[in-house]
Design an enzyme around this catalytic site. Structure first.
Site, PDB file in Angstrom:
ATOM      1  N   ASP A 337      26.615  45.922 -28.099  1.00  0.00           N
ATOM      2  CA  ASP A 337      26.128  45.481 -26.794  1.00  0.00           C
ATOM      3  C   ASP A 337      24.602  45.417 -26.755  1.00  0.00           C
ATOM      4  O   ASP A 337      24.008  44.404 -26.343  1.00  0.00           O
ATOM      5  CB  ASP A 337      26.655  46.451 -25.732  1.00  0.00           C
ATOM      6  CG  ASP A 337      26.242  46.111 -24.314  1.00  0.00           C
ATOM      7  OD1 ASP A 337      25.034  45.920 -24.067  1.00  0.00           O
ATOM      8  OD2 ASP A 337      27.110  46.058 -23.429  1.00  0.00           O
ATOM      9  N   LEU A 365      28.063  44.580 -21.050  1.00  0.00           N
ATOM     10  CA  LEU A 365      28.822  43.642 -21.868  1.00  0.00           C
ATOM     11  C   LEU A 365      30.031  44.342 -22.470  1.00  0.00           C
ATOM     12  O   LEU A 365      31.139  43.792 -22.513  1.00  0.00           O
ATOM     13  CB  LEU A 365      27.939  43.053 -22.969  1.00  0.00           C
ATOM     14  CG  LEU A 365      26.610  42.444 -22.521  1.00  0.00           C
ATOM     15  CD1 LEU A 365      25.859  41.895 -23.719  1.00  0.00           C
ATOM     16  CD2 LEU A 365      26.825  41.368 -21.463  1.00  0.00           C
ATOM     17  N   ASP A 366      29.831  45.568 -22.939  1.00  0.00           N
ATOM     18  CA  ASP A 366      30.928  46.360 -23.479  1.00  0.00           C
ATOM     19  C   ASP A 366      31.988  46.642 -22.422  1.00  0.00           C
ATOM     20  O   ASP A 366      33.170  46.334 -22.600  1.00  0.00           O
ATOM     21  CB  ASP A 366      30.398  47.696 -24.007  1.00  0.00           C
ATOM     22  CG  ASP A 366      30.033  47.654 -25.484  1.00  0.00           C
ATOM     23  OD1 ASP A 366      30.651  46.881 -26.234  1.00  0.00           O
ATOM     24  OD2 ASP A 366      29.128  48.403 -25.889  1.00  0.00           O
ATOM     25  N   HIS A 367      31.576  47.263 -21.348  1.00  0.00           N
ATOM     26  CA  HIS A 367      32.540  47.682 -20.337  1.00  0.00           C
ATOM     27  C   HIS A 367      33.204  46.479 -19.673  1.00  0.00           C
ATOM     28  O   HIS A 367      34.430  46.472 -19.475  1.00  0.00           O
ATOM     29  CB  HIS A 367      31.855  48.560 -19.289  1.00  0.00           C
ATOM     30  CG  HIS A 367      31.559  49.943 -19.768  1.00  0.00           C
ATOM     31  ND1 HIS A 367      32.430  50.995 -19.602  1.00  0.00           N
ATOM     32  CD2 HIS A 367      30.488  50.457 -20.424  1.00  0.00           C
ATOM     33  CE1 HIS A 367      31.911  52.096 -20.132  1.00  0.00           C
ATOM     34  NE2 HIS A 367      30.719  51.795 -20.637  1.00  0.00           N
ATOM     35  N   GLY A 370      35.692  45.009 -21.964  1.00  0.00           N
ATOM     36  CA  GLY A 370      36.849  45.898 -22.062  1.00  0.00           C
ATOM     37  C   GLY A 370      37.843  45.684 -20.944  1.00  0.00           C
ATOM     38  O   GLY A 370      39.065  45.594 -21.182  1.00  0.00           O
TER      39      GLY A 370
END
Length: 466
Positions: A337, A365-367, A370
């Site tokens: 990220d 971006l990660d969360h 997800g």
């Protein structure tokens, strides 16, 4: 948001997932002031990804129960809960200790002609970074920081980036908005393709009504580092049997697993060992879902390419995640990220008054990716109830970055001042006493979800389904 008013970003995300447009009106938001402040619309992205994930869970639950999704009650997502969950790794406390998010050699560094961001959280990434730049691995952390600072200051940013890439290390030159090497316009938020199945009579058994939307679903988790683990953590809170499999030679950060291991079990298998491979294949034969977070092509040599999996296992849903997109010049590169923010121009957009590159207020971006992955898996399970067919799903952090920069619609802020305290909880675990962020997902009409178990020790479970 007023009752019945459709949030544009939520509607766009739901459409990207292939959802019926009218259902997006079921998602409402309880606002909080001061949530995820940034120049870019991070709050709007974050709440939309949680909103569509909650909606996808409710849709699957309704389908399993034999009720029409059109009759769902309102889903009211709290922005404060979303904001707390999007920084779950920062909210985590282990025996009152705050985990360290980034290692000393991870961060922004001045180059000869700009800025470079490095990522060296894992020991093998740190070793490669030092080796490729000719920096001795000896000395104190402070001494290594100064050596890295001096070495990067003498190199052009692009040269440092390409030298690191060639050696398998992680360093990315800062890109200005509009001058990025990323083909952002060509990166979709979601890629979804149905896989011809054997039909509803010969395919996987339809899921019966259950207490939780994903109860009875078996998820093989082949992911690491926030985005994929957040997706599978989310499926776990909805009742799925999530089994994470890692190679013994790639140790996990215990703090990272303490954050994203809720509700899951975790085992280690060496797929090059015949006995372990037979165990893995037996797990795969009974899985409903595979979520993979490896670089494009990394698993092909093991016979685990997505097309191979869906051909051998009709009805299987395969969700794949990568950093840089599934085509283009950076496809095969490693990424995280923080690095995607730098290469896409986000870090330049969020720069401070002194010109130093900035960061988003969360690993958004990660969360965000997800929750989108979890939502897409839930929607694929709903479709499979009728068709028996599997589905291939693909996501990238760069695709989510493109959406944030060009596709998310800003919305007015309001509500009481943000307070994370109501959205935190405590539990005992093998790691000790944990304080953790609660799941932000909601049920129709009110109420939420909690995990059935705390994170266990990484790799300590028996590799079998419940």
């Amino acid at each position: 948001m007023d009752h019945g008013q459709i949030d544009t970003t939520t509607a766009d995300a739901w459409a990207a997932l292939g959802g019926a447009p009218a259902l997006a009106a079921k998602v409402m938001y309880a606002p909080s002031a001061g949530v995820l402040p940034a120049r870019l619309p991070v709050r709007e992205l974050a709440r939309a990804t949680v909103g569509v994930c909650s909606l996808a869970a409710a849709e699957l639950d309704a389908r399993r129960s034999g009720h029409p999704a059109a009759g769902l009650a309102e889903l009211r997502v709290a922005e404060a809960a979303v904001a707390t969950a999007f920084v779950s790794e920062r909210q985590l406390r282990i025996e009152e200790r705050r985990p360290v998010s980034f290692a000393p050699l991870s961060g922004f560094w001045r180059a000869a002609d700009g800025w470079v961001r490095t990522h060296a959280n894992y020991p093998h990434h740190r070793a490669r970074l030092l080796a490729t730049l000719g920096i001795p691995a000896r000395g104190t952390p402070e001494e290594q920081v100064e050596r890295l600072r001096a070495e990067l200051a003498a190199r052009p940013a692009h040269e440092a980036q390409e030298t690191a890439y060639a050696a398998g290390a992680l360093a990315v030159a800062l890109a200005e908005p509009g001058a990025t090497a990323m083909p952002l316009d060509a990166l979709p938020l979601v890629e979804s393709r149905p896989v011809p199945g054997p039909g509803p009579d010969a395919g996987p058994r339809p899921l019966p009504a259950a207490a939780l939307p994903a109860e009875g679903v078996r998820v093989l988790d082949l992911t690491r580092v926030i985005a994929g683990p957040v997706a599978t953590r989310t499926l776990a809170v909805l009742g799925a049997d999530v089994l994470r499999i890692d190679a013994p030679r790639l140790p996990e950060d215990p703090d990272a697993h303490a954050d994203t291991g809720f509700g899951k079990r975790s085992a280690r298998l060496d797929l090059g060992d015949p006995a372990d491979r037979r165990t893995f294949d037996a797990l795969l034969a009974r899985a409903d879902v595979v979520v993979s977070g490896y670089r494009p092509g990394a698993l092909d040599g093991l016979g685990l390419a997505a097309d191979t999996l869906t051909e051998r296992h009709p009805g299987l849903i395969v969700a794949e995640l990568c950093a840089w997109g599934w085509s283009g010049p950076w496809t095969g590169r490693r990424g995280f990220d923080s690095l995607v923010q730098v290469a896409t121009g986000i870090a330049a957009l969020e720069a401070g008054p002194d010109g130093r590159p900035g960061v988003l207020p969360a690993q958004a971006l990660d969360h965000g990716t997800g929750y989108l992955i979890a939502a897409a898996v839930l929607r694929a399970l709903t479709a499979r109830q009728d068709t028996g067919a599997g589905r291939r799903l693909r996501f990238s952090l760069a695709g989510t970055a493109s959406w944030l920069m060009h596709g998310v619609t800003p919305a007015p802020e309001g509500g009481p001042e943000y307070d994370p305290a109501p959205w935190l909880a405590e539990t005992e675990s093998p790691y000790g006493a944990l304080r953790y962020a609660r799941s932000p997902l909601v049920r129709p009409g009110g109420g939420g979800f909690n995990w059935s178990r705390p994170p266990g020790r990484w790799g300590a479970d028996t590799p079998r389904w419940r």
